[in-house]
Design an enzyme around this catalytic site. Structure first.
Site, short mmCIF file in Angstrom:
data_model
loop_
_atom_site.label_atom_id
_atom_site.label_comp_id
_atom_site.label_asym_id
_atom_site.label_seq_id
_atom_site.Cartn_x
_atom_site.Cartn_y
_atom_site.Cartn_z
N GLU A 132 1.23 -1.11 0.42
CA GLU A 132 0.16 0.42 0.15
C GLU A 132 0.75 0.98 0.29
O GLU A 132 0.72 2.64 -0.17
CB GLU A 132 -0.96 -0.18 1.38
CG GLU A 132 -2.07 -1.34 1.07
CD GLU A 132 -2.76 -1.32 2.82
OE1 GLU A 132 -2.81 -1.94 2.68
OE2 GLU A 132 -2.15 -1.03 3.50
N GLY A 192 6.74 -6.34 6.15
CA GLY A 192 6.27 -7.28 6.00
C GLY A 192 7.25 -8.46 6.78
O GLY A 192 8.03 -7.94 8.67
N ASP A 198 -3.49 -7.22 11.89
CA ASP A 198 -4.62 -7.40 12.98
C ASP A 198 -4.57 -6.99 14.50
O ASP A 198 -4.55 -6.21 15.81
CB ASP A 198 -5.84 -8.03 13.20
CG ASP A 198 -6.75 -7.32 12.03
OD1 ASP A 198 -6.66 -6.27 11.23
OD2 ASP A 198 -7.17 -8.36 11.12
#
Length: 316
Positions: free
Chosen positions: A192, A228, A260
């Site tokens: 993103e 990551g 999350d």
């Protein structure tokens, strides 16, 4: 401790099952499906619960699937505030091929929102937001919700003295960058970030420079980019840091749930008054713990406690 409210506009009941082999044409006989409450904010609340913290999940629900979602939340001991919408709450289906171990995920769009539902939801969130607390907006937006919804919510909560943690992507993220609303924290992953930057960000320094530019431009007061397996980078007005994952690549079982879990742990740390530097470390330990679990499982408190001492945070 400051109270935490998570927001899920487009929740889902996640169904997961497996079948010997996935192929087109024949009926695929599956194992008994497991049902879990899902959606960005809901998973953040679940991670907070797994780590021994407390939050309230503000979630939009509709129809029989929405009722099932609330029952699943109650079963897990997650406190919630339900916001009724027209249409059925969506379902998502994950099917694992036992022959290859590959997982096929089918994600439905969710019910379409009207302008009235959008305005009513903002008012309801403002009323539910804890004074002096933390609000987390995470997950996809339902059809009909405008791209500037995160920005509108940010301005609304800032006026009320509430810290907003925004975890968004795609068009809403681009909209926020074009029309900054300065939430307290903005998080995105490396894909993103590169999409928003319009260029590769191969090194930690590249990521930190990009994140610092967003802070300087008023897009957010603090920006986190998840890189990551390399960990997460944080940029603030005071400095830039990178937290390294305290696990080896070969230990990774599934990357699902890492984001999350990071957000849940980070917000727990903020709620108890930890520094952003320490919150970054705690969040990274939780994200690392999440990738040690199979499927859609989140982090466990035991794994986070074990990994936390090995989490290294370095200035950039």
């Amino acid at each position: 401790m400051a109270e935490i409210l998570t927001i899920t506009l487009n929740p889902t009941v996640d169904l997961s099952t497996s079948t010997p082999e996935v192929s087109a044409g024949p009926k695929l006989r599956c194992t008994t499906p497991l049902a879990d409450p899902g959606g960005g904010g809901i998973n953040v609340s679940r991670a907070i619960r797994f780590l021994g913290g407390h939050s309230t999940a503000f979630t939009a629900v509709g129809g029989e699937t929405g009722a099932l979602l609330l029952r699943l939340l109650a079963k897990e001991g997650v406190r919630f505030t339900a916001f009724s919408v027209t249409g059925d709450t969506r379902q998502s289906i994950a099917v694992t091929s036992e022959a290859t171990g590959e997982q096929y995920r089918f994600v439905m769009p969710g019910p379409s929102w009207s302008d009235e539902m959008v305005d009513t939801s903002l008012t309801a969130i403002r009323q539910a937001a804890p004074e002096g607390g933390i609000v987390v907006l995470s997950g996809s937006q339902p059809p009909g919700v405008p791209l500037d919804y995160p920005a509108r919510l940010s301005r609304l909560l800032e006026a009320a003295g509430v810290q907003l943690f925004l975890d968004t992507s795609g068009k809403p993220l681009h909209e926020l960058a074009r029309h900054p609303a300065n939430p307290f924290v903005l998080r995105m992953d490396d894909v993103e970030a590169e999409d928003l930057a319009g260029r590769p960000l191969p090194t930690r320094a590249d990521t930190a420079d990009f994140a610092s530019g967003l802070v300087a431009g008023g897009v957010a007061r603090n920006v986190i980019v998840a890189r990551g397996a390399d960990g997460s980078t944080l940029a603030t007005a005071e400095g830039r840091w990178h937290a390294c994952r305290p696990i080896r690549p070969e230990e990774v079982v599934s990357a699902v749930g890492a984001g999350d879990s990071f957000v849940g742990a980070f917000c727990i740390a903020l709620s108890r008054g930890d520094s952003l530097h320490d919150a970054l470390c705690y969040g990274t330990a939780a994200a690392s713990a999440a990738v040690l679990t199979a499927g859609t499982q989140l982090c466990t408190a035991e794994d986070v406690a074990r990994l936390l001492p090995g989490c290294e945070v370095v200035p950039l």
